[in-house]
Design an enzyme around this catalytic site. Structure first.
Site, PDB file in Angstrom:
ATOM      1  N   LYS A  48       0.839  -1.211   0.000  1.00 59.30           N
ATOM      2  CA  LYS A  48       0.000   0.000   0.000  1.00 59.30           C
ATOM      3  C   LYS A  48       0.865   1.249   0.000  1.00 59.30           C
ATOM      4  O   LYS A  48       0.648   2.169  -0.791  1.00 59.30           O
ATOM      5  CB  LYS A  48      -0.879  -0.013   1.254  1.00 59.30           C
ATOM      6  CG  LYS A  48      -1.477   1.336   1.621  1.00 59.30           C
ATOM      7  CD  LYS A  48      -2.314   1.282   2.882  1.00 59.30           C
ATOM      8  CE  LYS A  48      -1.583   1.416   4.187  1.00 59.30           C
ATOM      9  NZ  LYS A  48      -1.236   2.771   4.613  1.00 59.30           N
ATOM     10  N   ASN A  49       1.861   1.284   0.889  1.00 59.22           N
ATOM     11  CA  ASN A  49       2.627   2.519   1.058  1.00 59.22           C
ATOM     12  C   ASN A  49       3.638   2.763  -0.061  1.00 59.22           C
ATOM     13  O   ASN A  49       4.258   3.821  -0.116  1.00 59.22           O
ATOM     14  CB  ASN A  49       3.309   2.546   2.432  1.00 59.22           C
ATOM     15  CG  ASN A  49       2.279   2.729   3.542  1.00 59.22           C
ATOM     16  OD1 ASN A  49       1.124   3.050   3.272  1.00 59.22           O
ATOM     17  ND2 ASN A  49       2.692   2.520   4.783  1.00 59.22           N
TER      18      ASN A  49
ATOM     19  N   ARG B 232      -4.935  10.240   5.105  1.00 59.23           N
ATOM     20  CA  ARG B 232      -3.928  11.296   5.254  1.00 59.23           C
ATOM     21  C   ARG B 232      -2.944  11.305   4.086  1.00 59.23           C
ATOM     22  O   ARG B 232      -2.426  12.339   3.712  1.00 59.23           O
ATOM     23  CB  ARG B 232      -3.114  11.073   6.534  1.00 59.23           C
ATOM     24  CG  ARG B 232      -3.868  11.049   7.793  1.00 59.23           C
ATOM     25  CD  ARG B 232      -2.913  11.005   8.951  1.00 59.23           C
ATOM     26  NE  ARG B 232      -2.529  12.343   9.345  1.00 59.23           N
ATOM     27  CZ  ARG B 232      -1.435  12.957   8.993  1.00 59.23           C
ATOM     28  NH1 ARG B 232      -0.569  12.376   8.207  1.00 59.23           N
ATOM     29  NH2 ARG B 232      -1.175  14.169   9.399  1.00 59.23           N
TER      30      ARG B 232
ATOM     31  N   CYS C 240      -4.494  12.198  13.759  1.00 59.05           N
ATOM     32  CA  CYS C 240      -5.247  10.956  13.577  1.00 59.05           C
ATOM     33  C   CYS C 240      -5.055  10.123  14.828  1.00 59.05           C
ATOM     34  O   CYS C 240      -4.401  10.570  15.777  1.00 59.05           O
ATOM     35  CB  CYS C 240      -4.818  10.214  12.324  1.00 59.05           C
ATOM     36  SG  CYS C 240      -3.286   9.329  12.487  1.00 59.05           S
TER      37      CYS C 240
ATOM     38  N   ARG D 140       0.776  14.103  13.860  1.00 65.83           N
ATOM     39  CA  ARG D 140       1.206  13.949  12.470  1.00 65.83           C
ATOM     40  C   ARG D 140       1.165  15.251  11.662  1.00 65.83           C
ATOM     41  O   ARG D 140       0.411  15.375  10.693  1.00 65.83           O
ATOM     42  CB  ARG D 140       0.392  12.844  11.782  1.00 65.83           C
ATOM     43  CG  ARG D 140       0.489  11.540  12.528  1.00 65.83           C
ATOM     44  CD  ARG D 140      -0.193  10.406  11.841  1.00 65.83           C
ATOM     45  NE  ARG D 140       0.513   9.927  10.661  1.00 65.83           N
ATOM     46  CZ  ARG D 140       0.075   8.942   9.894  1.00 65.83           C
ATOM     47  NH1 ARG D 140      -1.050   8.336  10.172  1.00 65.83           N
ATOM     48  NH2 ARG D 140       0.774   8.553   8.848  1.00 65.83           N
TER      49      ARG D 140
ATOM     50  N   ASP E 188       4.997   0.291  12.107  1.00 70.41           N
ATOM     51  CA  ASP E 188       3.811  -0.391  11.576  1.00 70.41           C
ATOM     52  C   ASP E 188       3.752  -1.870  11.974  1.00 70.41           C
ATOM     53  O   ASP E 188       2.778  -2.551  11.654  1.00 70.41           O
ATOM     54  CB  ASP E 188       3.764  -0.267  10.039  1.00 70.41           C
ATOM     55  CG  ASP E 188       3.454   1.145   9.584  1.00 70.41           C
ATOM     56  OD1 ASP E 188       2.993   1.954  10.410  1.00 70.41           O
ATOM     57  OD2 ASP E 188       3.678   1.449   8.398  1.00 70.41           O
TER      58      ASP E 188
ATOM     59  N   ILE F   7       8.286   6.585  17.034  1.00 67.61           N
ATOM     60  CA  ILE F   7       7.898   7.337  15.834  1.00 67.61           C
ATOM     61  C   ILE F   7       6.629   8.163  16.090  1.00 67.61           C
ATOM     62  O   ILE F   7       6.585   9.344  15.790  1.00 67.61           O
ATOM     63  CB  ILE F   7       7.657   6.385  14.627  1.00 67.61           C
ATOM     64  CG1 ILE F   7       8.875   5.468  14.423  1.00 67.61           C
ATOM     65  CG2 ILE F   7       7.328   7.183  13.355  1.00 67.61           C
ATOM     66  CD1 ILE F   7      10.150   6.138  13.999  1.00 67.61           C
TER      67      ILE F   7
ATOM     68  N   ARG G 133      -8.473  -0.883   4.900  1.00 73.21           N
ATOM     69  CA  ARG G 133      -7.693   0.204   4.316  1.00 73.21           C
ATOM     70  C   ARG G 133      -6.329  -0.305   3.843  1.00 73.21           C
ATOM     71  O   ARG G 133      -5.782   0.213   2.879  1.00 73.21           O
ATOM     72  CB  ARG G 133      -7.466   1.313   5.353  1.00 73.21           C
ATOM     73  CG  ARG G 133      -8.702   2.124   5.660  1.00 73.21           C
ATOM     74  CD  ARG G 133      -8.331   3.296   6.531  1.00 73.21           C
ATOM     75  NE  ARG G 133      -7.103   3.876   6.031  1.00 73.21           N
ATOM     76  CZ  ARG G 133      -6.182   4.477   6.776  1.00 73.21           C
ATOM     77  NH1 ARG G 133      -6.367   4.616   8.068  1.00 73.21           N
ATOM     78  NH2 ARG G 133      -5.100   4.966   6.253  1.00 73.21           N
TER      79      ARG G 133
HETATM   80  N1  EPU Z   1       6.507  14.441  11.245  1.00 67.47           N
HETATM   81  C1  EPU Z   1       6.607  15.768  11.581  1.00 67.47           C
HETATM   82  N2  EPU Z   1       6.467  16.705  10.589  1.00 67.47           N
HETATM   83  C2  EPU Z   1       6.240  16.359   9.290  1.00 67.47           C
HETATM   84  C3  EPU Z   1       6.157  15.006   8.955  1.00 67.47           C
HETATM   85  C4  EPU Z   1       6.293  14.060   9.953  1.00 67.47           C
HETATM   86  O1  EPU Z   1       6.798  16.116  12.740  1.00 67.47           O
HETATM   87  O2  EPU Z   1       6.128  17.263   8.446  1.00 67.47           O
HETATM   88  C5  EPU Z   1       6.638  13.420  12.295  1.00 67.47           C
HETATM   89  C6  EPU Z   1       5.382  12.571  12.456  1.00 67.47           C
HETATM   90  O3  EPU Z   1       4.432  13.205  13.292  1.00 67.47           O
HETATM   91  C7  EPU Z   1       5.937  11.310  13.055  1.00 67.47           C
HETATM   92  C8  EPU Z   1       7.298  11.180  12.356  1.00 67.47           C
HETATM   93  O4  EPU Z   1       7.612  12.482  11.866  1.00 67.47           O
HETATM   94  O5  EPU Z   1       6.113  11.465  14.420  1.00 67.47           O
HETATM   95  C9  EPU Z   1       7.377  10.199  11.210  1.00 67.47           C
HETATM   96  O6  EPU Z   1       6.239  10.359  10.381  1.00 67.47           O
HETATM   97  P1  EPU Z   1       6.293  10.149   8.809  1.00 67.47           P
HETATM   98  O7  EPU Z   1       6.074  11.459   8.155  1.00 67.47           O
HETATM   99  O8  EPU Z   1       7.488   9.368   8.429  1.00 67.47           O
HETATM  100  O9  EPU Z   1       4.980   9.259   8.578  1.00 67.47           O
HETATM  101  P2  EPU Z   1       4.061   9.327   7.317  1.00 67.47           P
HETATM  102  O10 EPU Z   1       4.876   9.617   6.126  1.00 67.47           O
HETATM  103  O11 EPU Z   1       2.875  10.183   7.604  1.00 67.47           O
HETATM  104  C10 EPU Z   1       4.333   6.818   6.650  1.00 67.47           C
HETATM  105  C11 EPU Z   1       3.416   5.653   6.454  1.00 67.47           C
HETATM  106  C12 EPU Z   1       2.865   5.198   7.800  1.00 67.47           C
HETATM  107  C13 EPU Z   1       4.048   4.812   8.682  1.00 67.47           C
HETATM  108  C14 EPU Z   1       5.018   5.996   8.801  1.00 67.47           C
HETATM  109  C15 EPU Z   1       6.276   5.669   9.587  1.00 67.47           C
HETATM  110  C16 EPU Z   1       2.545   6.031   4.232  1.00 67.47           C
HETATM  111  C17 EPU Z   1       1.392   6.382   3.372  1.00 67.47           C
HETATM  112  N3  EPU Z   1       2.332   6.044   5.548  1.00 67.47           N
HETATM  113  O12 EPU Z   1       3.534   7.835   7.252  1.00 67.47           O
HETATM  114  O13 EPU Z   1       2.046   4.061   7.555  1.00 67.47           O
HETATM  115  O14 EPU Z   1       3.600   4.441   9.961  1.00 67.47           O
HETATM  116  O15 EPU Z   1       5.408   6.434   7.495  1.00 67.47           O
HETATM  117  O16 EPU Z   1       6.951   4.604   9.014  1.00 67.47           O
HETATM  118  O17 EPU Z   1       3.617   5.719   3.737  1.00 67.47           O
HETATM  119  C18 EPU Z   1       0.328   2.530   7.986  1.00 67.47           C
HETATM  120  O18 EPU Z   1       0.549   2.030   6.875  1.00 67.47           O
HETATM  121  O19 EPU Z   1      -0.409   1.988   8.849  1.00 67.47           O
HETATM  122  C19 EPU Z   1       0.949   3.807   8.333  1.00 67.47           C
HETATM  123  C20 EPU Z   1       0.500   4.594   9.325  1.00 67.47           C
END
Ligand code: EPU
Length: 419
Positions: free
Chosen positions: A22-23, A92, A116, A121, A304, A326, A396
């Site tokens: 998915k990701n 998201r 969320c 996030r 995850d 995380i 999802r």
């Molecule tokens: N963060 C910030 N500012 C930002 C972006 C992120 O502070 O601008 C923080 C977040 O709040 C978090 C950390 O950085 O504490 C890492 O978040 P990240 O941005 O890496 O997460 P994401 O890109 O929103 C993706 C996956 C998630 C997975 C995370 C961590 C996708 C679509 N989603 O989310 O997947 O948990 O990376 O590996 O790729 C899932 O599939 O269940 C899922 C939640």
């Protein structure tokens, strides 16, 4: 809303085939915004989140045709540059259209995702990076309004190696004028998969998979045919299922190099792991040992997989500590696991788990995607019947999970229109 009902206690054995990730699929589908023409993707999982990005792309004027696990996308007639609240609220990851929209349409209007279940996030790092690339960004009425005549290359240091942030900035940088350097970039396999697709489209990206990614802007891109990489989190979930039920599962069509951290912890817990080129076989041991886990950005142990591994530790011999580094609120599954008899105490970002000989079946509620998987795993090993409600979270991100478990010998069924 559907429920999943499980009669626990059956060791799982046999073969399971892992679906596309998915990701990885989500950013790659968003990347089709970057240029018109017909893209073809194979191994695209059938998931609610993929439907969400489909609806979003179609609402902007894209053609999207699915034929089994193959998807054709054509964004030649893209008219709109907006991701409305209704779409972003559902998923998201819709934020992934921001970078490509800016690059191709010169502007984007994307609803702010908000928090969320698992944490606040924020997207500040996405926005900060885009403004370094020359975008003019305003936050108004709950929306990100971004505009740039032509993005220009720049040096971006990410305070945290954000996954979707790295993806957004990579997609914004490919058509920018000049060179973009992303430092402290995320290294997840999904980043490399996206870079591979972008490079096949004609982009010039090097260093994906390392903390420094260099993107030399190009003038034009072209559509491609590509295959989505296997889902490492789904593979890890089946690895836990084998160890947990003391079963024997051959997990096929996965990439073992993407699950090294999970393999390491599963082996330490006492299961035997055999790795081949495209498969992993996990055979549960006599006893389950306690193992401490700290979630980390890739190549560390994935957040995850934290909820699923916690279930294994709930029935291990002795104490373990799982630290979530995380997301600040990713222990919501704990209260449901406790209702099934797990002995878990939370202190800040640490969960102290005292292994119990058994869990007991109970009605429980899924609160997010990975929490849903953990409750199903708990149901597979619990004595008696477990009814997991609100499984739309599961749909999802896991393709036919209950059917795959059933094939491995689980007594599991979906009850349509449950609670
Ligand atoms: N963060 C910030 N500012 C930002 C972006 C992120 O502070 O601008 C923080 C977040 O709040 C978090 C950390 O950085 O504490 C890492 O978040 P990240 O941005 O890496 O997460 P994401 O890109 O929103 C993706 C996956 C998630 C997975 C995370 C961590 C996708 C679509 N989603 O989310 O997947 O948990 O990376 O590996 O790729 C899932 O599939 O269940 C899922 C939640």
């Amino acid at each position: 809303m559907d429920d999943i009902v499980i009669d626990g206690g059956k060791p799982l054995s046999g073969e399971v085939t892992i679906s596309g990730a998915k990701n990885a699929a989500l950013p790659i589908l968003a990347a089709t915004i970057l240029t018109g023409g017909r893209f073809t993707f194979h191994n695209v999982p059938r998931l609610k989140d993929i439907e969400s990005i489909q609806h979003l792309l179609v609402s902007m004027g894209a053609e999207f045709v699915r034929d089994g696990h193959t998807v054709h996308v054509d964004t030649s007639n893209l008219k709109d540059y907006e991701a409305p609240y209704e779409q972003v609220r559902k998923m998201r990851a819709s934020i992934l259209v921001l970078g490509p929209l800016l690059a191709r349409m010169k502007r984007a209007r994307v609803s702010l995702p908000g928090g969320c279940a698992i944490g606040a996030r924020p997207i500040d790092l996405h926005l900060n990076g885009l403004s370094i690339l020359g975008a003019d960004i305003k936050l108004e009425h709950g929306y990100v309004e971004a505009a740039a005549k032509r993005l220009k290359g720049g040096e971006i240091y990410l305070d945290l190696p954000t996954v979707t942030g790295t993806e957004n900035l990579m997609m914004a940088g490919v058509l920018a004028k000049g060179v973009t350097v992303l430092r402290n970039a995320a290294r997840e396999p999904e980043i490399t998969a996206l870079a591979d697709v972008l490079n096949a489209m004609g982009a010039d990206i090097s260093g994906a998979g390392s903390p420094v990614i260099t993107i030399s802007g190009v003038k034009k891109l072209k559509p491609v045919t590509a295959t989505i990489i296997p889902d490492r989190i789904e593979a890890g979930t089946f690895m836990v299922a084998a160890a947990l039920t003391k079963g024997d599962i051959l997990i096929k069509k996965c990439d073992p190099s993407h699950v090294e951290a999970i393999i390491h912890k599963i082996e330490k817990s006492g299961a035997a792991v055999e790795v081949s080129e495209n498969s992993v076989r996990v055979k549960g041991g006599e006893a389950i040992n306690s193992v401490d886990v700290k979630t980390m950005p890739y190549p560390g142990f994935a957040t995850d997989m934290q909820a699923q591994f916690m279930v294994l530790m709930s029935v291990a011999n002795g104490f373990s500590v799982i630290s979530e580094n995380i997301f600040e609120n990713r222990f919501i599954h704990v209260s449901e696991l406790k209702r099934m008899g797990a002995d878990i105490t939370i202190s800040g970002s640490h969960a102290m788990i005292k292994g119990r000989p058994a869990l007991s079946g109970a009605p429980v509620m899924a609160t997010d995607l990975r929490a849903s998987a953990s409750l199903i795993l708990a149901g597979l090993v619990a004595k008696g019947t477990t009814r997991v409600s609100r499984v739309y979270h599961l749909d999802r991100g896991y393709e036919s999970l209950e059917k795959k478990f059933k094939k491995l010998g689980a007594a599991i069924k979906r009850v349509r229109g449950g609670s």
